[in-house]
Design a protein around this motif. Structure first.
Motif, PDB file in Angstrom:
ATOM      1  N   GLN A   1       0.786  -1.222  -0.103  1.00  0.00           N
ATOM      2  CA  GLN A   1      -0.079   0.065  -0.138  1.00  0.00           C
ATOM      3  C   GLN A   1       0.866   1.216   0.040  1.00  0.00           C
ATOM      4  N   LEU A   2       0.846   1.659  -1.160  1.00  0.00           N
ATOM      5  CA  LEU A   2       1.850   3.170  -1.325  1.00  0.00           C
ATOM      6  C   LEU A   2       1.061   4.522  -1.255  1.00  0.00           C
ATOM      7  N   ARG A   3       1.263   5.212  -0.580  1.00  0.00           N
ATOM      8  CA  ARG A   3       0.448   6.621  -0.514  1.00  0.00           C
ATOM      9  C   ARG A   3       1.657   7.817  -0.770  1.00  0.00           C
ATOM     10  N   THR A   4       1.242   8.583  -1.456  1.00  0.00           N
ATOM     11  CA  THR A   4       2.056   9.607  -1.894  1.00  0.00           C
ATOM     12  C   THR A   4       1.258  10.840  -1.974  1.00  0.00           C
ATOM     13  N   PHE A   5       1.918  12.107  -1.463  1.00  0.00           N
ATOM     14  CA  PHE A   5       1.333  13.260  -1.596  1.00  0.00           C
ATOM     15  C   PHE A   5       2.577  13.954  -2.237  1.00  0.00           C
ATOM     16  N   ASP A   6       2.498  14.656  -3.461  1.00  0.00           N
ATOM     17  CA  ASP A   6       3.336  15.464  -4.058  1.00  0.00           C
ATOM     18  C   ASP A   6       2.917  16.802  -4.680  1.00  0.00           C
ATOM     19  N   TYR A   7       3.859  17.700  -4.574  1.00  0.00           N
ATOM     20  CA  TYR A   7       3.522  19.038  -4.930  1.00  0.00           C
ATOM     21  C   TYR A   7       4.884  19.727  -5.860  1.00  0.00           C
ATOM     22  N   ALA A   8       4.338  20.817  -6.643  1.00  0.00           N
ATOM     23  CA  ALA A   8       5.233  21.425  -7.267  1.00  0.00           C
ATOM     24  C   ALA A   8       4.841  22.923  -7.547  1.00  0.00           C
ATOM     25  N   VAL A   9       5.377  23.817  -7.197  1.00  0.00           N
ATOM     26  CA  VAL A   9       5.359  25.134  -7.013  1.00  0.00           C
ATOM     27  C   VAL A   9       6.152  25.929  -7.946  1.00  0.00           C
ATOM     28  N   ARG A  10       5.826  26.582  -8.964  1.00  0.00           N
ATOM     29  CA  ARG A  10       6.832  27.334 -10.022  1.00  0.00           C
ATOM     30  C   ARG A  10       6.305  28.776 -10.393  1.00  0.00           C
ATOM     31  N   TYR A  11       7.168  29.725  -9.931  1.00  0.00           N
ATOM     32  CA  TYR A  11       7.149  31.116 -10.261  1.00  0.00           C
ATOM     33  C   TYR A  11       7.769  31.484 -11.471  1.00  0.00           C
ATOM     34  N   PHE A  12       6.958  31.903 -12.328  1.00  0.00           N
ATOM     35  CA  PHE A  12       7.536  32.495 -13.818  1.00  0.00           C
ATOM     36  C   PHE A  12       7.878  33.867 -13.668  1.00  0.00           C
TER      37      PHE A  12
END
Length: 817
Positions: free
Chosen positions: A425-436
């Motif tokens: 049982q694999l649980r993942t929270f991922d995020y990516a924030v980019r400022y141009f």
């Protein structure tokens, strides 16, 4: 050399950031919608081009030209964005548009010879014209995907130069980019990382094949934007373009394949009303055992699949916000390939009493239909996320986050076939924030952070890897600029990853108990990995026809949980595996160089690379003093994960001959090669890296008629393809891990067209494809079934790949307004 590279990338990034730092007296302007209008014309005739797609990838907004070739966006955000214009039969045009100007845009399209204007969104700071990016990138578009016959998402793109696949029958494929795979390749689902036990070579990719509109493939370290695991490259599976304002569309498709009687169905609905837009899709697949000339039907190679995916959100003058979802559900048989030593027939295990089993030859009925036997897998992957793009004057901010759960069960007990032996049982929270940042002096710079938190638990009766918690994050900056004929880009990233593996103790019945227990299965450990990755390169237009590229990149990969903590029998690899928590992170330094020469008659692309990897991780066979396996009673050889240094070189050459004015005729050719060696190895048998694809030569003769006079046919195409895979004589022969693989040649063909109604609207599209038309019996060097049992009936070892397969696909567009 690596220090000079890092200094160069740092200088390039620092220059871009400082060049774009606005003066304090310049306040950002609010995002206000502005209309954008224009017209698309044929360059030769100056006639309007109707139904051309006009797309702003970074804004997720699209429209189509009307009968007079005009188009209009009512409220686009203010700023400079890349616009892409596409139409069947024409070369794609990409142009940077300043929406503040308010002037009508006129675009002329020329007859298609090659996709030189293709736009990519993977591995760069913003949507970028592919030919201007120094990073080796390939795009497999929607047309190519529709015209292929495949059984899963990776199989659909595996004939791309530089890309191969490790397979376990028709249901399981894992990508290999230039000789590297597993946790060295990042798979993205519409820009977000797909996390689903990538360490296992018998684990496939949990993405609905029918949901893919196109695939972008980075061939080289992609750690700059995505962190660890992108050392070999990145594959981004992208959803269809957004629907134009005021439209509601849909499609229904069906696919049948003759070899394994695959039935595939997919239903899609999408729309855009006053900025509220959505897409929803449901798909299913059902396949029986595949066949080939030497094995006949291959026992337990069928699968079932049921998927749903889509998004709902709003697009406004301030940007967009979408809620996405994906659920992938698959059951598949695991082919072991055990055979009767006399007849060569496949064997299946059956219960002969309450406590005993026996392997008996299969009957013809066992090979028919769509039933699944033991062992089998069940995979359920669910993902929900949000994608947001906020416009602030001349700058913008993207915020993406998702939660996903991967459940992977393996059933192998004939006495209790519905209770999983292995259950992750694999649980993942991922995020990516980019400022141009705002564009200043030609510099386009992006800064950001990305990472994930992950937890994997063991819920089965057997234990191969320890339960663990993972936390990682990274900060990065990338920049690019056009200086005359030169496009330069680069960036840096710093990452940290922590893995905390849990200890596990078992009693005499191998059930988990508190410490100390009868047996320590996993000792528990904590590992931390830190690293810097980066890239610097350029693309120089010597002339309108000739372009040269060069790129230098540094990637890294933290060891995965199997390499660090395995201690158990891995049925997928048919060996007992032992991890080492002292392993170091892999790092790579890769050089890429390329030449592109495009005329109205010919297109030539040459890409070459050298990749030097430090601390390359590989499984090594271990023996005791008596020369036998170090762990008695396992029944299979024992492998310990070790590491050393490696060097990989190779490249791809593509030649497309399209003699003008015969623009409907293409003769496409490609050649791919990889040479991979472990350095400082004492024995010849240890010299080469495992899982390296053989050289491959492909040639295709294709004709396209986008308009067929005096008929109701459009986009008629026909193709004949010859694919020759050379013998693989460079293999990891130590401990009989790999063996030589003979070469083989496959002939494929395809035919299809759109059928129109009286209003020139498409009624349906039909695609007929034939793979391996001469039913050649062959084994891919990257097929795990190649190492199954000896077949006494024909004197051959292992199971062969799929034989002749004819595919029929029908796609019916649905109109709601």
């Amino acid at each position: 050399m690596s220090r000079l590279f890092l200094v160069g990338a740092l200088l390039l990034l620092t220059t871009g950031i400082f060049a774009q730092t606005p003066m304090p007296s310049t306040p950002p302007r609010a995002a206000v919608g502005t209309p954008v209008t224009g017209r698309v014309l044929d360059a030769a005739t100056k006639e309007p081009v109707p139904s051309a797609t006009v797309l702003f990838s970074d804004l997720r907004q699209a429209t189509a030209t009307g009968p007079d070739g005009t188009f209009k966006f009512n409220t686009l955000p203010r700023g400079r964005f890349l616009m892409q214009i596409r139409s069947l039969g024409y070369t794609t045009v990409a142009r940077t548009v300043d929406t503040n100007l308010g002037q009508p845009i006129e675009v002329t399209l020329t007859a298609a010879t090659t996709e030189i204007g293709q736009v990519v969104v993977t591995g760069v700071s913003a949507a970028t014209e592919m030919r201007r990016s120094p990073i080796p990138t390939t795009v497999v578009d929607h047309t190519r995907l529709q015209q292929s016959a495949s059984t899963n998402a990776i199989d659909a793109i595996a004939h791309t130069p530089g890309l191969s696949q490790i397979t376990t029958g028709a249901a399981i494929s894992k990508p290999i980019i230039r000789g590297l795979g597993f946790n060295r390749v990042i798979t993205l689902n519409n820009g977000s990382k797909q996390e689903g036990q990538q360490w296992g070579d018998e684990h496939g990719i949990e993405i609905d094949e029918y949901s893919i509109d196109r695939a972008e493939i980075i061939k080289g370290p992609g750690s700059l934007l995505y962190g660890s695991d992108g050392m070999a490259g990145v594959i981004n599976f992208l959803a269809p373009d957004p629907v134009e304002e005021g439209k509601i569309i849909g499609s229904a498709s069906a696919n049948y394949q003759s070899n394994n009687h695959l039935q595939g169905y997919s239903l899609m609905n999408a729309g855009n009303k006053n900025g509220f837009n959505w897409l929803v899709r449901g798909s299913s697949k059902l396949a029986g055992a595949y066949r080939n000339r030497y094995d006949g039907r291959v026992l337990n190679s069928g699968f079932r699949e049921l998927d749903a995916n889509g998004y709902v959100g709003v697009n406004k003058s301030w940007g967009y916000s979408h809620l996405t979802f994906n659920t992938f559900n698959q059951q598949l048989g695991l082919t072991e390939g055990d055979r009767d030593p006399v007849t060569g027939r496949f064997l299946k295990e059956v219960a002969v009493s309450d406590t005993a089993t026996e392997a008996v030859p299969v009957t013809n009925d066992d090979l028919r239909g769509y039933g699944l036997a033991i062992p089998r897998q069940r995979v359920n992957h669910f993902r929900i996320g949000t994608e947001n793009n906020f416009i602030f004057g001349q700058s913008r901010l993207t915020v993406n986050a998702s939660w996903q759960q991967n459940l992977r069960r393996e059933f192998g007990n004939v006495f209790d076939p519905n209770t999983p032996d292995l259950y992750f049982q694999l649980r993942t929270f991922d995020y990516a924030v980019r400022y141009f940042l705002p564009e200043i002096s030609g510099w386009n710079t992006t800064v950001g952070v990305s990472g994930m938190q992950q937890q994997n638990a063991n819920k089965g009766l057997e234990f191969l890897i320890p339960a663990y918690h993972l936390l990682d994050g990274g900060v990065f900056g990338v920049t690019k600029k056009t200086i005359g004929k030169l496009d330069v880009s680069g960036g840096l990233r710093y990452d940290i990853r922590r893995i905390n593996a849990d200890a596990l103790y078992l009693d005499a019945q191998e059930r988990p108990v508190p410490a100390p227990g009868e047996e320590q299965k996993f000792g528990g450990f904590k590992s931390t990995f830190r690293n810097v990755s980066g890239s610097v390169g350029g693309a120089y237009s010597v002339s309108e026809k000739l372009l040269v590229k060069a790129n230098l990149s540094r990637g890294f990969r933290a060891p995965n949980i199997a390499e660090l903590g395995s201690n158990g029998q891995h049925e997928g690899t048919i060996r007992y595996e032992i991890g080492d928590p002292r392993l170091k992170a892999e790092t790579s330094l890769q050089y890429d160089a390329g030449i592109s020469y495009v005329t109205e008659h010919v297109s030539l692309n040459v890409d070459a690379f050298e990749n030097r990897i430090q601390n390359y991780i590989f499984p090594r066979h271990i023996l005791n003093a008596a020369g036998s396996d170090s762990i008695a009673g396992t029944g299979n050889p024992v492998f310990l994960y070790d590491q050393g240094n490696a060097r990989i070189v190779g490249g791809e050459v593509s030649l497309d001959i399209h003699p003008h004015p015969l623009d409907w005729l293409h003769f496409e050719n490609s050649f791919s090669m990889v040479r991979a060696r472990q350095l400082d190895q004492p024995a010849d048998s240890l010299r080469y890296l495992p899982f390296i694809p053989a050289d491959r030569l492909q040639s295709e003769l294709r004709v396209n008629f986008h308009k067929v006079k005096n008929t109701r046919l459009a986009n008629l195409y026909a193709r004949i393809n010859v694919e020759h895979t050379f013998a693989q004589n460079r293999f990891f022969s130590a401990y009989q891990t790999e063996t030589r693989t003979p070469g083989y040649t496959l002939f494929n063909a395809g035919l299809g067209a759109d059928w129109l109604n009286a209003k020139a609207q498409t009624l349906f599209s039909l695609y007929l494809t034939g793979n391996n038309l001469f039913d050649v019996a062959y084994q891919s060097h990257l097929s795990r079934l190649k190492y199954a049992d000896y077949n006494a009936s024909n004197g051959r070892t292992g199971i062969f790949n799929m034989g002749r397969n004819v595919s029929v696909r029908v796609v019916v567009p649905l109109r709601f307004n």
